[in-house]
Motif scaffolding. Structure first.
Motif, PDB file in Angstrom:
ATOM      1  N   UNK A  96      17.298  12.176   0.070  1.00  0.00           N
ATOM      2  CA  UNK A  96      16.601  11.258   0.295  1.00  0.00           C
ATOM      3  C   UNK A  96      15.681  11.111   1.498  1.00  0.00           C
ATOM      4  N   UNK A 102      10.014  -7.178   6.706  1.00  0.00           N
ATOM      5  CA  UNK A 102       8.682  -7.354   6.548  1.00  0.00           C
ATOM      6  C   UNK A 102       8.070  -8.408   7.083  1.00  0.00           C
ATOM      7  N   UNK A 107       7.139  12.378   2.149  1.00  0.00           N
ATOM      8  CA  UNK A 107       5.888  10.914   2.098  1.00  0.00           C
ATOM      9  C   UNK A 107       5.301  10.977   3.343  1.00  0.00           C
ATOM     10  N   UNK A 150       0.589  -1.143   0.193  1.00  0.00           N
ATOM     11  CA  UNK A 150      -0.225  -0.081  -0.137  1.00  0.00           C
ATOM     12  C   UNK A 150       0.791   1.180   0.199  1.00  0.00           C
ATOM     13  N   UNK A 151       0.009   2.204  -0.626  1.00  0.00           N
ATOM     14  CA  UNK A 151       0.707   2.661  -1.153  1.00  0.00           C
ATOM     15  C   UNK A 151       0.833   3.643   0.628  1.00  0.00           C
ATOM     16  N   UNK A 152      -0.178   3.990   1.345  1.00  0.00           N
ATOM     17  CA  UNK A 152       0.078   5.165   2.713  1.00  0.00           C
ATOM     18  C   UNK A 152      -0.756   4.588   3.827  1.00  0.00           C
ATOM     19  N   UNK A 153      -0.842   3.297   3.402  1.00  0.00           N
ATOM     20  CA  UNK A 153      -1.018   1.636   4.423  1.00  0.00           C
ATOM     21  C   UNK A 153      -2.209   2.750   5.118  1.00  0.00           C
ATOM     22  N   UNK A 154      -3.197   3.626   4.450  1.00  0.00           N
ATOM     23  CA  UNK A 154      -4.392   4.386   5.759  1.00  0.00           C
ATOM     24  C   UNK A 154      -5.217   3.566   5.871  1.00  0.00           C
ATOM     25  N   UNK A 155      -6.389   3.522   6.643  1.00  0.00           N
ATOM     26  CA  UNK A 155      -7.086   2.644   7.610  1.00  0.00           C
ATOM     27  C   UNK A 155      -8.353   2.019   6.200  1.00  0.00           C
ATOM     28  N   UNK A 210       4.406   5.480  14.759  1.00  0.00           N
ATOM     29  CA  UNK A 210       3.975   4.253  14.016  1.00  0.00           C
ATOM     30  C   UNK A 210       4.903   5.217  12.793  1.00  0.00           C
ATOM     31  N   UNK A 211       4.888   6.514  11.973  1.00  0.00           N
ATOM     32  CA  UNK A 211       4.581   7.124  10.890  1.00  0.00           C
ATOM     33  C   UNK A 211       6.454   7.691  11.276  1.00  0.00           C
ATOM     34  N   UNK A 269      11.303   4.096  11.015  1.00  0.00           N
ATOM     35  CA  UNK A 269      12.021   3.351  10.596  1.00  0.00           C
ATOM     36  C   UNK A 269      12.376   4.953  10.951  1.00  0.00           C
ATOM     37  N   UNK A 277      14.090   0.250   4.575  1.00  0.00           N
ATOM     38  CA  UNK A 277      13.566  -0.985   5.060  1.00  0.00           C
ATOM     39  C   UNK A 277      13.460  -1.798   4.221  1.00  0.00           C
ATOM     40  N   UNK A 306      11.843  11.408   1.572  1.00  0.00           N
ATOM     41  CA  UNK A 306      11.354  10.461   3.069  1.00  0.00           C
ATOM     42  C   UNK A 306       9.958  11.474   4.269  1.00  0.00           C
ATOM     43  N   UNK A 347       0.137  -5.805   5.886  1.00  0.00           N
ATOM     44  CA  UNK A 347       0.768  -4.816   4.594  1.00  0.00           C
ATOM     45  C   UNK A 347       2.112  -4.404   4.536  1.00  0.00           C
ATOM     46  N   UNK A 403       1.558  11.230   4.502  1.00  0.00           N
ATOM     47  CA  UNK A 403       1.041  10.099   5.127  1.00  0.00           C
ATOM     48  C   UNK A 403      -0.113  10.294   6.098  1.00  0.00           C
ATOM     49  N   UNK A 449       5.114  -0.836   3.178  1.00  0.00           N
ATOM     50  CA  UNK A 449       4.377   0.560   1.932  1.00  0.00           C
ATOM     51  C   UNK A 449       4.925   0.609   1.499  1.00  0.00           C
ATOM     52  N   UNK A 450       4.429   0.525   0.635  1.00  0.00           N
ATOM     53  CA  UNK A 450       5.402   1.659  -0.546  1.00  0.00           C
ATOM     54  C   UNK A 450       5.918   2.213  -1.033  1.00  0.00           C
ATOM     55  N   UNK A 451       7.576   2.321  -1.139  1.00  0.00           N
ATOM     56  CA  UNK A 451       8.462   3.796  -1.307  1.00  0.00           C
ATOM     57  C   UNK A 451       9.423   3.319   0.688  1.00  0.00           C
ATOM     58  N   UNK A 452       9.203   2.514   0.959  1.00  0.00           N
ATOM     59  CA  UNK A 452      10.366   2.436   2.183  1.00  0.00           C
ATOM     60  C   UNK A 452      11.958   2.314   1.541  1.00  0.00           C
ATOM     61  N   UNK A 453      12.073   3.229   1.527  1.00  0.00           N
ATOM     62  CA  UNK A 453      13.631   2.735   1.214  1.00  0.00           C
ATOM     63  C   UNK A 453      14.826   1.937   2.351  1.00  0.00           C
ATOM     64  N   UNK A 479      -1.205  -0.105  12.693  1.00  0.00           N
ATOM     65  CA  UNK A 479      -1.133   1.041  12.987  1.00  0.00           C
ATOM     66  C   UNK A 479      -2.136   1.087  13.552  1.00  0.00           C
ATOM     67  N   UNK A 520      -3.139  12.256   4.871  1.00  0.00           N
ATOM     68  CA  UNK A 520      -3.926  10.911   4.787  1.00  0.00           C
ATOM     69  C   UNK A 520      -4.747  10.819   6.231  1.00  0.00           C
ATOM     70  N   UNK A 521      -3.979  10.000   7.201  1.00  0.00           N
ATOM     71  CA  UNK A 521      -4.045   9.200   8.156  1.00  0.00           C
ATOM     72  C   UNK A 521      -5.042  10.218   9.495  1.00  0.00           C
TER      73      UNK A 521
END
Lengths: 227, 618
Positions: B459, A119, B466, A87-92, B492-493, B496, A114, B463, A106, B470, A108-112, A131, B473-474
């Protein structure tokens, strides 16, 4: 991993770049084996009918269908397979739908920074981190229902109740997660082991999937589609 | 319906014809009953019967003086005889179908008979009622018996002597009773019924729409009720004193109301014609009491003919003009038509063209009139009921429609409201994107374009963008004022970043009170403040331990969230307020909170976020 066999992973992802990166991560670990990559939902359904991976990574936004279809198909066909949704946002909303469809977590897309393999390891050990927002929603959905005055509780509700309602301990765990505590801190606060937390989480995931199924049945019968 | 009213009319006519026929014809009586079709007559003003030499002349009975001796007014004697076989005699009765004279006295064999009977009082002016006189057996002789009749009469008023019948009471009385029933009882009956129906019609008129037709129906009925009143009197003699005074109303009281009714039924409201009718009637009623008998005769004739012609004309008018043809209307027209026909009949007798013995018939149209009134009332009633029913249905229909409309407009309002909220939210997100993600992306592009910035910094910046996205969105997710989730989500956000840092992270977030007014913007603001504080601690402080803790003050009025590090710290006085710190304060203010920064070189930093647990205006 004590297993002598390598964990077999399949990937459903339409974005070529993302697909390449994920594949590279997986091939970099000797305990993982990438057995298939699918670029469309139809291809995935066809391929999964033939062979079952241990872990399936599914992107929700597929060109020809919702990734949820693939999740549902896999959960029904290969109960032992752990499904992870990308998921991009991991929205609920998306994550809850995925969990309801039978996903176990799930990523997250873009967790570079990580590695996706962390996972995958997490999920093989019990589940990826929830979350706080999603933990709270799960808590709300699976909270034991006190029948309201005059509310008719269906006969089946009692039978299914145990399969879908949270135990007090499970509720405690979800409550802690919703306030931002990690699994380790949760285990420590509750005086239980880390693996017990994972066991509870697995059970919660199963209840969530059963709950969404019974919810669908309930909705259908309410609308006169069944019975 | 017309068939029904016609058959009713026919039945009435047959009945009347049969009874009048029975009375008029010389029914051949049983041997002992004598019906005198002729008698000896002499004009002789004496109290005792004149002698044989008085100049008796043979005349036919009935004897209408208007026909046989016009203009005469005075006392005349009639003489007739009959034979009885020898033997004991039963009670005999003298019967006369019409007693129309100023004064009539019967004598049998020289002795006076039959005084004091209600309808047989010889002194009474019995307009049209039959008479009977009982004869005691002692007065009867074997062989020849002689009847003398003293008649005080006026030719102009159509007085005289009708057919005389004498015989045993058992045989003659039924003839009297039949005649009395047809001529007198019927009038009483109709009078009573007219009073009742008139009252009902009057009440109906008052209580409902004040329909003029209903009013005149009531008045006509009342007129007939009034006209029947004298027939209820104990003695006709009592009324006799009022004689000429009530003579006109007794004949014509119903005429004017009936004519006005005709006009109203035709839907015509003509004050001129109506005034004419009333004036004409008043004239007749006024002149009659003071007029001589000759004039009275002419008045009665003239008024009868005039009313009759007017009735006929109006009847045609009604038939032509009116549009509606329901039962009550047909009954009414039938009643008025019957009144006209019966009036013609009575006028014919008055003029001497018909048998003097005939019944007076005009009042027989009253039942049809009453039926018409009843039908009209019933019609109005059912129409009113139907109207109410219809109104009810209409009302229900309208209520349903209104309900639907209200529901629809409510739906529209709700949609508009939702649309408004959505627009607000969209605007907020747009503003957010512009200020937050947008500007971050611009600075990121700037960093890349300059080519001087390190790849790791770029980078990290990416991050951050992004993460920013997020968080945005949350903030749209439902939290129901659960502040614990809001705080938890920040960790949580930042997972990392926290995991990649060497600092130990301590998380002391207890059960937090629900804050119902926590909106998505508020939630986002709180998260950004915490994010900023934690990011600063992670990136710049080089701390060993970072602690996040939440507390509610003793009074339960303020929530305090603290981010504490044991890192390098900084000199608050020396630091020019940077963009980051300014942002912290500005963001805290949007939710009515405050930020306090406590730091000194080498003593770490403490950022305290204070949120009052009371509603605030954004």
């Amino acid at each position: 991993m004590k297993s002598t066999r390598r964990t077999r992973v399949s990937l459903v992802e339409d974005d070529a770049d993302m697909c390449k990166r994920l594949a590279a991560s997986i091939r970099g670990k000797d305990w993982l084996e990438l057995i298939a990559t699918y670029r469309t939902g139809a291809a995935a359904l066809a391929g999964l009918a033939a062979q079952a991976p241990d872990v399936l990574l599914v992107d929700l936004g597929l060109p020809d269908m919702s990734g949820l279809e693939v999740v549902r198909f896999t959960a029904a066909r290969h109960p032992a397979c752990d499904v992870l949704v990308i998921s991009v946002f991991g929205d609920e909303a998306n994550v809850l739908a995925a969990l309801g469809a039978g996903a176990r977590g799930y990523l997250l897309k873009g967790s570079l920074e990580r590695d996706v393999t962390i996972d995958i390891r997490d999920i093989r050990n019990g589940g990826s981190p929830l979350s706080p927002l999603i933990a709270r929603q799960v808590l709300r959905r699976l909270q034991p229902r006190r029948p309201n005055r005059g509310e008719h509780v269906a006969e089946t509700a009692g039978r299914i109740g145990e399969e879908t309602e949270l135990s007090p301990r499970e509720a405690e765990i979800l409550n802690a997660i919703s306030r931002g505590f990690s699994y380790a801190e949760t285990a420590e606060n509750l005086g239980i082991t880390f693996s017990t937390v994972h066991t509870h989480l697995k059970r919660i995931y199963r209840k969530l999937a059963v709950h969404s199924k019974t919810q669908a049945v309930f909705e259908a019968s309410r609308r006169g589609l069944l019975l | 319906m017309s068939a029904w009213s016609l058959s009713l009319l026919g039945a009435a006519c047959l009945w009347i014809a049969a009874s009048t026929g029975a009375a008029a014809q010389a029914v051949s009586p049983p041997s002992a009953v004598f019906e005198f079709r002729a008698a000896d007559f002499v004009l002789h003003d004496s109290d005792q019967p004149p002698g044989d030499d008085a100049g008796w002349q043979r005349v036919a009975l009935p004897d209408d003086w208007y026909v046989s001796r016009p203009g005469v007014s005075g006392v005349g004697w009639y003489r007739m005889d009959f034979e009885l076989p020898p033997g004991p005699h039963s009670i005999h009765t003298i019967y006369v179908p019409r007693g129309s004279a100023r004064h009539i006295v019967f004598l049998l064999n020289g002795a006076r008979v039959g005084t004091g009977l209600v309808q047989g009082d010889a002194r009474a002016l019995n307009w049209d009622a039959p008479m009977r006189f009982a004869i005691a057996p002692a007065l009867l002789r074997d062989g020849r018996n002689v009847i003398h009749v003293r008649v005080d009469a006026t030719a102009d008023l159509r007085q005289g002597l009708a057919t005389v019948t004498v015989g045993p009471g058992a045989a003659v009385m039924p003839m009297f009773f039949r005649r009395a029933a047809l001529q007198v009882d019927s009038l009483r009956m109709f009078g009573g019924a007219a009073l009742l129906v008139g009252l009902i019609a009057g009440v109906f008129w008052r209580r409902s729409q004040r329909d003029p037709v209903m009013f005149w129906l009531a008045i006509t009925a009342f007129a007939w009720a009034a006209m029947s009143v004298p027939w209820f009197g104990p003695q006709f003699g009592e009324w006799n004193r009022a004689g000429s005074l009530i003579n006109f109303p007794l004949r014509f009281a119903y005429a004017a109301p009936l004519l006005v009714l005709c006009l109203r039924v035709a839907g015509r409201r003509s004050p001129a014609i109506e005034s004419g009718i009333w004036l004409f009637t008043l004239c007749g009623a006024a002149v009659m009491p003071v007029a001589g008998e000759a004039l009275q005769s002419r008045i009665i004739t003239l008024w009868s003919v005039t009313y009759l012609v007017a009735l006929a004309v109006l009847l045609v008018f009604v038939g032509v003009r009116t549009g509606k043809r329901d039962v009550s209307f047909r009954l009414l027209v039938a009643g008025i038509a019957l009144a006209a026909v019966l009036n013609v009949f009575d006028l014919g007798r008055w003029m001497g063209w018909l048998n003097y013995d005939n019944l007076t018939l005009t009042h027989f149209h009253v039942p049809l009139l009453l039926f018409a009134i009843g039908a009209t009332i019933a019609d109005r009633h059912f129409r009113a009921v139907a109207a109410v029913e219809h109104a009810k249905v209409e009302l229900e229909h309208r209520v349903t429609e209104q309900t639907r409309e209200i529901a629809a407009s409510y739906q529209r309002l709700r949609e508009a409201d939702r649309e408004r909220v959505l627009t607000l939210e969209r605007n907020r997100i747009m503003a957010d994107m512009h200020d937050g993600v947008g500007s971050s992306l611009l600075s990121l592009i700037g960093m890349i374009q300059s080519g001087k910035t390190e790849r790791a910094a770029i980078e990290r910046r990416a991050q951050e963008v992004l993460r920013e996205l997020r968080l945005a969105v949350d903030s749209l997710g439902p939290v129901d004022g659960d502040l614990g989730v809001v705080v938890g989500n920040v960790r949580h956000r930042m997972r990392e970043a926290i995991e990649n840092s060497s600092a130990r992270f301590q998380w002391h977030v207890g059960e937090l009170p629900r804050i119902d007014y926590l909106t998505p913007p508020g939630m986002l603001a709180i998260q950004r403040v915490l994010l900023e504080a934690i990011t600063n601690a992670l990136q710049h402080a080089h701390a060993k331990t970072i602690t996040v803790r939440t507390d509610v003050d003793h009074a339960g009025r303020t929530l305090v969230i603290q981010v504490i590090d044991d890192g390098a710290g900084f000199d608050l006085a020396a630091v020019v307020r940077g963009r980051g710190l300014d942002n912290l304060h500005a963001r805290a203010r949007t939710v009515g909170a405050s930020v306090e920064i406590d730091s000194a070189m080498g003593r770490g930093t403490r950022v305290s976020f204070r949120l009052p647990l009371l509603p605030f205006e954004v």
